[in-house]
Design an enzyme around this catalytic site. Structure first.
Site, short mmCIF file in Angstrom:
data_model
loop_
_atom_site.label_atom_id
_atom_site.label_comp_id
_atom_site.label_asym_id
_atom_site.label_seq_id
_atom_site.Cartn_x
_atom_site.Cartn_y
_atom_site.Cartn_z
N GLU A 1 0.84 -1.20 0.00
CA GLU A 1 0.00 0.00 0.00
C GLU A 1 0.88 1.25 0.00
O GLU A 1 0.91 2.01 0.97
CB GLU A 1 -0.94 0.00 1.20
CG GLU A 1 -2.13 -0.92 1.05
CD GLU A 1 -3.16 -0.71 2.16
OE1 GLU A 1 -2.93 0.12 3.07
OE2 GLU A 1 -4.19 -1.40 2.13
N SER B 1 -4.77 2.19 0.17
CA SER B 1 -5.93 1.94 1.01
C SER B 1 -7.20 2.42 0.34
O SER B 1 -7.19 3.42 -0.39
CB SER B 1 -5.74 2.66 2.35
OG SER B 1 -6.95 2.70 3.08
#
Length: 212
Positions: free
Chosen positions: A86, A113
């Site tokens: 991420e 995210s």
């Protein structure tokens, strides 16, 4: 909080799949989190080969970048990181933050995210570590993002791309043995779900009765 279908909070929500010579197998953007003025934009690429280089670069006052540029991060996909981390929602360079810049186009083979925001292109496939066109982008190249046209285009002709591909050297894998190397060797690309190739078509292994 819930608006009518005829008067949506945002008319272009959800996600969009982009394709082009920079993402032959697709890339993902979340229009609902992007800046409307950047949905069609052409800019100069500022390239980071690794996530470490990116984190150092955004703090570097001498970084040659402005708000019109497009940040490009490589080697953060399923094979490259490894694990498709991420890290796609790259931070805006500090010197631009001081100027009031709050969003700019960012492109990578990583993910981010679901609660993150910004004009961020993710999941570029094939990824850089697999030799996708993302691996061939250089500082100063021109890139066009056109979300309405679902397009992501690198303004380099086919002959130049082929020459760069011929000269490309794959990055050293993060591991030479063990489960990490097994993962690197067998993980599929983002457009195929980043699954392991030997698990495709299987629903999982039987669970012994004494494990229930």
């Amino acid at each position: 909080m819930i608006t009518s279908f005829d008067a949506p909070f945002k008319p272009d929500a959800g996600i969009a799949i982009l394709r082009g010579n920079l993402a032959p197998d697709g890339a993902v953007i979340k229009p609902s989190a992007a800046s409307p003025e950047l949905m069609v934009h052409t800019g100069r690429a500022v390239v980071f080969e690794t996530v470490e280089e990116m984190h150092h670069g955004v703090e570097d006052e001498s970084l040659d970048i402005d708000a019109s540029c497009i940040m490009v991060l490589k080697n953060c996909g399923p094979k490259g990181y490894p694990g498709m981390a991420e890290v796609g929602n790259m931070p805006i360079p500090t010197k631009l933050l001081r100027e009031g810049v709050r969003d700019m186009i960012r492109i990578s083979d990583a993910r981010m995210s679901g609660t993150a925001y910004g004009t961020v292109v993710l999941h570029v496939a094939p990824e850089a570590a697999a030799g996708g066109p993302l691996a061939l982008v250089r500082n100063g190249d021109t890139i066009t993002l056109d979300v309405p046209a679902r397009s992501l285009h690198l303004h380099i002709d086919d002959a130049e791309l082929a020459a760069r591909k011929a000269a490309w050297v794959p990055p050293e894998p993060a591991a030479v043995r063990g489960y990490t190397r097994l993962y690197i060797d067998h993980v599929l690309q983002a457009d195929q779900g980043a699954d392991l190739d030997f698990l495709v078509g299987r629903s999982g292994s039987p669970v012994p009765r004494d494990n229930h």
